[in-house]
Design an enzyme around this catalytic site. Structure first.
Site, mmCIF file in Angstrom:
data_model
loop_
_atom_site.group_PDB
_atom_site.id
_atom_site.type_symbol
_atom_site.label_atom_id
_atom_site.label_comp_id
_atom_site.label_asym_id
_atom_site.label_seq_id
_atom_site.Cartn_x
_atom_site.Cartn_y
_atom_site.Cartn_z
ATOM 1 C CD GLU A 6 -1.734 -2.403 1.606
ATOM 2 O OE1 GLU A 6 -0.525 -2.616 1.891
ATOM 3 O OE2 GLU A 6 -2.620 -3.257 1.728
ATOM 4 C CG PHE A 53 -9.522 -9.522 11.782
ATOM 5 C CD1 PHE A 53 -8.274 -9.963 12.224
ATOM 6 C CD2 PHE A 53 -9.777 -9.541 10.420
ATOM 7 C CE1 PHE A 53 -7.314 -10.407 11.335
ATOM 8 C CE2 PHE A 53 -8.816 -9.994 9.517
ATOM 9 C CZ PHE A 53 -7.574 -10.423 9.981
ATOM 10 C CD GLN A 54 -7.166 -7.253 8.166
ATOM 11 O OE1 GLN A 54 -8.074 -6.982 7.394
ATOM 12 N NE2 GLN A 54 -6.019 -7.801 7.778
ATOM 13 C CE LYS A 93 -16.941 -6.495 4.654
ATOM 14 N NZ LYS A 93 -16.220 -7.717 5.034
ATOM 15 C CG MET A 140 22.695 11.881 1.927
ATOM 16 S SD MET A 140 23.929 12.980 1.167
ATOM 17 C CE MET A 140 22.980 13.713 -0.152
HETATM 18 C C1 LIG Z 1 12.578 5.637 4.410
HETATM 19 C C2 LIG Z 1 13.890 6.264 4.697
HETATM 20 N N1 LIG Z 1 14.737 5.669 5.572
HETATM 21 C C3 LIG Z 1 15.939 6.226 5.850
HETATM 22 C C4 LIG Z 1 16.306 7.402 5.256
HETATM 23 C C5 LIG Z 1 17.656 8.050 5.582
HETATM 24 N N2 LIG Z 1 18.473 8.106 4.381
HETATM 25 C C6 LIG Z 1 18.599 9.226 3.625
HETATM 26 S S1 LIG Z 1 19.557 9.015 2.297
HETATM 27 C C7 LIG Z 1 19.906 7.441 2.720
HETATM 28 C C8 LIG Z 1 20.814 6.590 1.879
HETATM 29 C C9 LIG Z 1 20.238 6.316 0.532
HETATM 30 O O1 LIG Z 1 20.998 5.287 -0.072
HETATM 31 P P1 LIG Z 1 20.748 4.903 -1.570
HETATM 32 O O2 LIG Z 1 19.301 4.682 -1.811
HETATM 33 O O3 LIG Z 1 21.634 3.760 -1.915
HETATM 34 O O4 LIG Z 1 21.134 6.216 -2.374
HETATM 35 P P2 LIG Z 1 22.538 7.007 -2.421
HETATM 36 O O5 LIG Z 1 22.563 7.990 -1.308
HETATM 37 O O6 LIG Z 1 23.643 5.984 -2.307
HETATM 38 O O7 LIG Z 1 22.518 7.684 -3.755
HETATM 39 C C10 LIG Z 1 19.251 7.084 3.897
HETATM 40 C C11 LIG Z 1 19.368 5.765 4.560
HETATM 41 C C12 LIG Z 1 15.374 7.997 4.393
HETATM 42 N N3 LIG Z 1 15.596 9.164 3.809
HETATM 43 N N4 LIG Z 1 14.196 7.398 4.108
#
Ligand SMILES: Cc1ncc(C[n+]2csc(CCOP(=O)(O)OP(=O)(O)O)c2C)c(N)n1
Length: 575
Positions: free
Chosen positions: A55, A117-118, A167, A479
């Site tokens: 979802e 439920f749910q 529902k 990042m």
């Molecule tokens: C749902 C979620 N969890 C954690 C983060 C924290 N976060 C920001 S950038 C990043 C790394 C992203 O890695 P990747 O998708 O491999 O992209 P890259 O930065 O290597 O281009 C994380 C873990 C986030 N923004 N969103």
């Protein structure tokens, strides 16, 4: 005369008819117990349904559809876990002001509050992340609530609205009434217009300014104000800095386009903002990622804030003049009230702020067969002539996309700016595909974010849609790795990331997978992806430990940037 009994409709039938009357052509969803009556009635509805795999994907697809089309996107889910799986997508839409309506099934009204439920109190859960939400327990409320929900979602500052329908309300029958009257809600005034005298004051401030900068945000794109902004810039001669979500709202190739501001903005853009004597903020909200330290943010500048939502005024940055209203109306007025101006001195000064930025650009450095993500983005921009719709995920690749894919057109960049939701891009691109059947669409995503919602590859395959997916695969949660490198002594805690073979993963879905490891392979792979029907996944094996430059450390002064080391000379003054 028809027999009254023949005019009776179930709540579920009324729901689809009401959606159809709102102009809904496609919804993204997933069935389950509490929403089964609606799914049964769907079989007789002209509305198309896209079956997602999770979802969260439905919410992001509705979001991507809305951002690409300017219309309201619709997601559907069952109660409990179905509804809670929507939450990240709703919060994403809320922070980026995306018009969206989420329909959830709820347990029958007589068991609400019994931990049935749910059963989840999804209106309670989503209260802080929706513009508004409704719990509908009676069949007679369905048509009017859907109408109201769409009105709230799209009017004023747009946002997500959730309608939770029990529902029994879906199953009960009534003679439907579909109002054609304009919706009016007590206490809700979405339309504002800046007073004439304030517009005149703003025009005088603009005419008097010597070093003005326009800060163009998402509001320019949303208000379809691109052309007017162009006229306003032509008249006032003011250079334009853009937020991430404002990219494309003003053409990147325009001589007065400065580029992106903020944490990963160009050094000269941030410096120009810090030297400005006037900031004209248009449809942006002074997010912390664009201001840096508020104490030292553009201290010499007067600030005019043109914004639709009064709640944004003086929230982060105290402004000298607020023009609350639709940014398009505001710009139209300012255009007539300002004087034609040319600003050679200020533009020369900004030119000199560019300094050695060009030599620090990775594009200018020898790559010796290494593949940098910036190269991929640059080549993608060049090959697609900057005309593709790019849906980027969150992380380093998102910033490289923003820096190297020069957006000249509005609604050609879709990304999660405010919430920074990894996993957004693939589903959002699927949604965008239904809004723009004929556009070239590229997903730009990291190896981490791709794995968060990769299950939606199956959705794309089932729908037989065309998408190109560029995985910027650096083997890290890049990042976060970068922050660990800069601010945590290079201690890489849980950022090295193992991935499946993305080529095989694509093939397992009956899709096409390609791998690129060298720069001279980029062009061929992009061309092949463009020419191949269906979804093409390209695994770009890029430099693993490259960083996004410049970078304003979180909370630092906007001019205090970490720069890519210059191959020629490293000046302490720049650090
Ligand atoms: C749902 C979620 N969890 C954690 C983060 C924290 N976060 C920001 S950038 C990043 C790394 C992203 O890695 P990747 O998708 O491999 O992209 P890259 O930065 O290597 O281009 C994380 C873990 C986030 N923004 N969103």
């Amino acid at each position: 005369m028809t027999d009254p009994a023949n005019r009776l409709r179930t709540g579920a039938q009324i729901l689809w008819e009401a959606l159809h009357r709102e102009g809904v052509e496609v919804v993204f969803g997933y069935p389950g117990g509490a929403i089964m009556p609606a799914y049964d009635a769907l079989l007789e509805s002209p509305v198309k349904h896209v079956l997602v795999r999770h979802e969260q994907g439905a919410a992001h697809m509705a979001d991507g559809y809305a951002r690409a089309s300017g219309k309201v996107g619709v997601a559907v889910a069952t109660s409990g876990p179905g509804a809670t799986n929507l939450v990240t997508g709703i919060a994403t839409a809320m922070l980026d002001s995306v018009p969206m309506v989420c329909i959830t099934g709820q347990v029958s009204s007589r068991v609400i509050g019994t931990d049935a439920f749910q059963e989840t109190d999804i209106t309670g859960v989503t209260l802080p992340i929706t513009k508004h939400n409704y719990l509908v327990t009676h069949v007679d409320q369905i048509a009017s609530t859907i109408r109201e929900a769409f009105y709230v979602a799209r009017s004023g500052r747009p946002g997500p609205v959730l309608v939770d329908i029990t529902k029994d309300a879906q199953q009960a029958k009534t003679e439907p009434v579909y109002s054609e009257e304009p919706v009016r809600l007590r206490g809700y005034r979405p339309d504002h217009r800046a007073p004439r005298e304030d517009l005149a004051k703003a025009a005088a401030m603009i005419d008097a300014a010597k070093r003005p900068v326009i800060l163009a945000g998402h509001g320019i794109v949303k208000a379809e104000a691109t052309a007017l902004l162009g006229e306003f810039v032509a008249k006032t001669g003011i250079p334009v800095a853009s937020t991430l979500l404002g990219l494309g709202g003003f053409p990147a190739s325009h001589e007065l386009a400065l580029g992106m501001m903020g944490m990963h903005g160009e050094a000269w853009v941030n410096k120009a903002i810090q030297e400005a004597d006037l900031l004209v903020a248009l449809g942006m909200r002074f997010d912390d990622r664009v201001t840096g330290n508020l104490e030292t943010y553009a201290v010499n500048a007067k600030k005019i804030h043109c914004e639709l939502d009064p709640a944004e005024i003086n929230k982060n940055v105290r402004v000298d003049l607020a023009l609350v209203g639709d940014v398009k109306d505001t710009l139209a007025s300012l255009l007539t009230l300002t004087t034609k101006t040319v600003r050679h001195g200020w533009l020369d000064r900004i030119g000199s702020l560019k300094g050695d930025s060009a030599v620090r650009d990775i594009q200018q450095m020898p790559h010796q067969d290494r593949l940098f993500a910036a190269h991929v983005m640059h080549d993608l921009w060049r090959i697609t002539e900057g005309k593709a719709l790019v849906v980027s995920d969150v992380g380093q690749h998102q910033m490289w996309e923003a820096q190297y894919y020069k957006h000249d057109y509005p609604r050609k960049l879709i990304t999660s700016g405010g919430l920074g939701t990894m996993g957004f891009a693939l589903p959002a691109a699927i949604g965008a595909r239904f809004a723009k059947p004929d556009e070239e669409i590229w997903v730009v995503v990291g190896d981490g974010g791709f794995q968060m919602t990769a299950c939606e590859l199956s959705t794309a395959a089932q729908e037989g849609i065309k998408l190109n997916i560029a995985i910027i695969n650096n083997g890290y949660l890049g990042m976060v790795r970068q922050w660990q490198q800069f601010f945590y002594d290079g201690r890489y805690s849980e950022t090295p990331l193992r991935s499946p073979d993305f080529v095989k993963l694509a093939e397992a879905h009956g899709l096409t997978g390609l791998r690129v490891t060298k720069r001279d392979e980029v062009e061929g792979a992009v061309a092949q992806a463009r020419a191949t029907p269906g979804v093409v996944v390209i695994d770009f094996r890029v430099e693993q430990e490259d960083s996004v430059y410049p970078m304003v450390p979180a909370g630092a002064d906007l001019h205090d940037m970490i720069r890519r080391p210059s191959p020629i000379v490293e000046t302490a003054a720049d650090e």
